[in-house]
Design a protein around this motif. Structure first.
Motif, PDB file in Angstrom:
ATOM      1  N   VAL A 260       0.840  -1.205   0.000  1.00 55.20           N
ATOM      2  CA  VAL A 260       0.000   0.000   0.000  1.00 55.20           C
ATOM      3  C   VAL A 260       0.873   1.252   0.000  1.00 55.20           C
ATOM      4  N   ALA A 261       1.880   1.290   0.881  1.00 54.33           N
ATOM      5  CA  ALA A 261       2.740   2.471   0.982  1.00 54.33           C
ATOM      6  C   ALA A 261       3.500   2.722  -0.316  1.00 54.33           C
ATOM      7  N   MET A 262       4.067   1.669  -0.910  1.00 53.68           N
ATOM      8  CA  MET A 262       4.848   1.836  -2.132  1.00 53.68           C
ATOM      9  C   MET A 262       3.974   2.230  -3.316  1.00 53.68           C
ATOM     10  N   LEU A 263       2.802   1.610  -3.454  1.00 61.46           N
ATOM     11  CA  LEU A 263       1.930   1.930  -4.584  1.00 61.46           C
ATOM     12  C   LEU A 263       1.393   3.352  -4.492  1.00 61.46           C
TER      13      LEU A 263
ATOM     14  N   ILE B  63       4.275   5.538  -5.672  1.00 60.52           N
ATOM     15  CA  ILE B  63       4.452   5.435  -7.124  1.00 60.52           C
ATOM     16  C   ILE B  63       3.376   6.231  -7.842  1.00 60.52           C
ATOM     17  N   ALA B  64       2.111   6.099  -7.370  1.00 58.70           N
ATOM     18  CA  ALA B  64       1.011   6.821  -8.011  1.00 58.70           C
ATOM     19  C   ALA B  64       1.198   8.327  -7.909  1.00 58.70           C
ATOM     20  N   VAL B  65       1.567   8.805  -6.714  1.00 59.74           N
ATOM     21  CA  VAL B  65       1.691  10.254  -6.516  1.00 59.74           C
ATOM     22  C   VAL B  65       2.898  10.802  -7.272  1.00 59.74           C
ATOM     23  N   VAL B  66       4.049  10.112  -7.202  1.00 54.89           N
ATOM     24  CA  VAL B  66       5.239  10.591  -7.902  1.00 54.89           C
ATOM     25  C   VAL B  66       5.027  10.574  -9.411  1.00 54.89           C
TER      26      VAL B  66
ATOM     27  N   LYS C 158       3.683  14.960   0.794  1.00 56.64           N
ATOM     28  CA  LYS C 158       4.255  15.239   2.112  1.00 56.64           C
ATOM     29  C   LYS C 158       3.649  14.364   3.205  1.00 56.64           C
ATOM     30  N   TYR C 159       2.492  13.756   2.929  1.00 56.47           N
ATOM     31  CA  TYR C 159       1.815  12.980   3.959  1.00 56.47           C
ATOM     32  C   TYR C 159       1.844  11.476   3.705  1.00 56.47           C
ATOM     33  N   LEU C 160       2.716  11.025   2.824  1.00 51.97           N
ATOM     34  CA  LEU C 160       2.849   9.591   2.564  1.00 51.97           C
ATOM     35  C   LEU C 160       3.860   8.972   3.531  1.00 51.97           C
ATOM     36  N   PRO C 161       3.743   7.669   3.792  1.00 58.50           N
ATOM     37  CA  PRO C 161       4.503   7.081   4.900  1.00 58.50           C
ATOM     38  C   PRO C 161       5.966   6.755   4.659  1.00 58.50           C
ATOM     39  N   LEU C 162       6.391   6.484   3.414  1.00 57.32           N
ATOM     40  CA  LEU C 162       7.744   5.948   3.224  1.00 57.32           C
ATOM     41  C   LEU C 162       8.754   6.948   2.673  1.00 57.32           C
ATOM     42  N   HIS C 163       8.388   7.591   1.569  1.00 57.30           N
ATOM     43  CA  HIS C 163       9.309   8.475   0.850  1.00 57.30           C
ATOM     44  C   HIS C 163      10.535   7.725   0.331  1.00 57.30           C
ATOM     45  N   TRP C 164      10.377   6.443   0.009  1.00 57.68           N
ATOM     46  CA  TRP C 164      11.479   5.678  -0.553  1.00 57.68           C
ATOM     47  C   TRP C 164      11.687   5.992  -2.023  1.00 57.68           C
ATOM     48  N   CYS C 165      10.671   6.589  -2.661  1.00 53.07           N
ATOM     49  CA  CYS C 165      10.824   6.914  -4.084  1.00 53.07           C
ATOM     50  C   CYS C 165      11.974   7.880  -4.313  1.00 53.07           C
ATOM     51  N   ASP C 166      12.343   8.638  -3.288  1.00 50.35           N
ATOM     52  CA  ASP C 166      13.482   9.544  -3.413  1.00 50.35           C
ATOM     53  C   ASP C 166      14.758   8.775  -3.748  1.00 50.35           C
ATOM     54  N   TYR C 167      14.846   7.533  -3.285  1.00 52.59           N
ATOM     55  CA  TYR C 167      16.050   6.728  -3.481  1.00 52.59           C
ATOM     56  C   TYR C 167      15.933   5.783  -4.666  1.00 52.59           C
ATOM     57  N   PHE C 168      14.731   5.273  -4.908  1.00 51.08           N
ATOM     58  CA  PHE C 168      14.573   4.218  -5.905  1.00 51.08           C
ATOM     59  C   PHE C 168      13.981   4.695  -7.219  1.00 51.08           C
ATOM     60  N   TYR C 169      13.337   5.849  -7.227  1.00 49.88           N
ATOM     61  CA  TYR C 169      12.712   6.314  -8.454  1.00 49.88           C
ATOM     62  C   TYR C 169      13.775   6.852  -9.409  1.00 49.88           C
TER      63      TYR C 169
ATOM     64  N   ARG D 132      11.879   0.661 -12.450  1.00 51.54           N
ATOM     65  CA  ARG D 132      11.244  -0.617 -12.780  1.00 51.54           C
ATOM     66  C   ARG D 132      11.320  -1.589 -11.608  1.00 51.54           C
ATOM     67  N   TYR D 133      12.438  -1.570 -10.854  1.00 48.38           N
ATOM     68  CA  TYR D 133      12.574  -2.464  -9.696  1.00 48.38           C
ATOM     69  C   TYR D 133      11.638  -2.026  -8.573  1.00 48.38           C
ATOM     70  N   TRP D 134      11.462  -0.730  -8.439  1.00 43.61           N
ATOM     71  CA  TRP D 134      10.534  -0.195  -7.438  1.00 43.61           C
ATOM     72  C   TRP D 134       9.111  -0.666  -7.745  1.00 43.61           C
ATOM     73  N   HIS D 135       8.699  -0.582  -9.018  1.00 49.74           N
ATOM     74  CA  HIS D 135       7.378  -1.047  -9.423  1.00 49.74           C
ATOM     75  C   HIS D 135       7.239  -2.555  -9.201  1.00 49.74           C
ATOM     76  N   LEU D 136       8.260  -3.298  -9.589  1.00 49.45           N
ATOM     77  CA  LEU D 136       8.207  -4.750  -9.422  1.00 49.45           C
ATOM     78  C   LEU D 136       8.088  -5.138  -7.955  1.00 49.45           C
ATOM     79  N   GLY D 137       8.836  -4.448  -7.089  1.00 44.01           N
ATOM     80  CA  GLY D 137       8.758  -4.736  -5.663  1.00 44.01           C
ATOM     81  C   GLY D 137       7.378  -4.470  -5.101  1.00 44.01           C
ATOM     82  N   ALA D 138       6.781  -3.351  -5.496  1.00 38.58           N
ATOM     83  CA  ALA D 138       5.445  -3.010  -5.018  1.00 38.58           C
ATOM     84  C   ALA D 138       4.407  -4.024  -5.500  1.00 38.58           C
TER      85      ALA D 138
END
Length: 201
Positions: free
Chosen positions: A27-30, A33-36, A56-67, A72-78
């Motif tokens: 849920v957090a990753m998707l 991905i949708a917002v970014v 600003k209100y999403l839980p992970l903010h991992w897209c900063d590192y993986f996007y 493609r790996y970020w999408h596959l993981g989600a």
């Protein structure tokens, strides 16, 4: 497969905990991905401002590192987390004591998301009111309450430790766990190095 769903640890179904963790991260990753993706393809300034506020209100903010190069790996993981969690979850209600297993799964997922939000809100410098971090922290009381109510009778930690220590293969298993942790740490470091190399290109 049925035995897999019935295994418990400390009064909680192992599969419920695993499925809840997978569901929370999916849920957090998707959401990220949708917002970014929306930010990158925003048509109007109003949409861009709205998505930027949501970001600003999403839980992970991992897209900063993986996007970017590794998106493609970020999408596959989600998607992998989502497919596995849904696959386990769909089967869960049809097992014995399925109602309790479903409640534990949803409670674990909600608890993890709220804990991620609490951590993120407490470390982000853009928060004008630090009390905002207390909101998801206080809300964790609800999944904790449900988990407490659905907990099964179980052995104490001391009883479990004593039984494990007396098992013939305890020290071999402990050595394997230690080696496995070191291997996992090395794998994560290597993965971060590869991601850094991809971002630098």
């Amino acid at each position: 497969m049925k035995k897999l769903y019935d295994r418990t640890i400390m009064g909680y179904y192992v599969m419920s905990v695993v499925t809840g963790l997978l569901m929370a991260f999916a849920v957090a990753m998707l959401l990220e991905i949708a917002v970014v993706s929306g930010i990158r393809h925003a048509i109007s300034d109003e949409t861009l401002d709205w998505l930027d506020a949501v970001w600003k209100y999403l839980p992970l903010h991992w897209c900063d590192y993986f996007y970017g190069p590794a998106q493609r790996y970020w999408h596959l993981g989600a998607v992998a987390c989502l497919v596995i969690s849904v696959g386990f979850f769909v089967r869960m209600p049809r097992t014995e004591d399925g109602h309790k297993k479903v409640l534990q799964t949803l409670s674990v997922a909600l608890l993890v998301i709220l804990l991620m939000l609490t951590y993120e809100y407490s470390v982000r410098g853009w928060i004008a009111n630090a009390a905002l971090a207390a909101i998801p922290g206080l809300l964790t009381a609800f999944p904790f309450f449900i988990l407490r109510k659905t907990q099964l009778p179980h052995e104490s930690v001391q009883q479990v430790w004593s039984r494990l220590r007396n098992h013939p293969g305890f020290y071999v298993g402990l050595a394997c766990v230690v080696v496995g942790l070191f291997a996992l740490y090395a794998l994560i470091q290597y993965g971060l190095y590869l991601l850094g190399t991809l971002k630098a290109q």
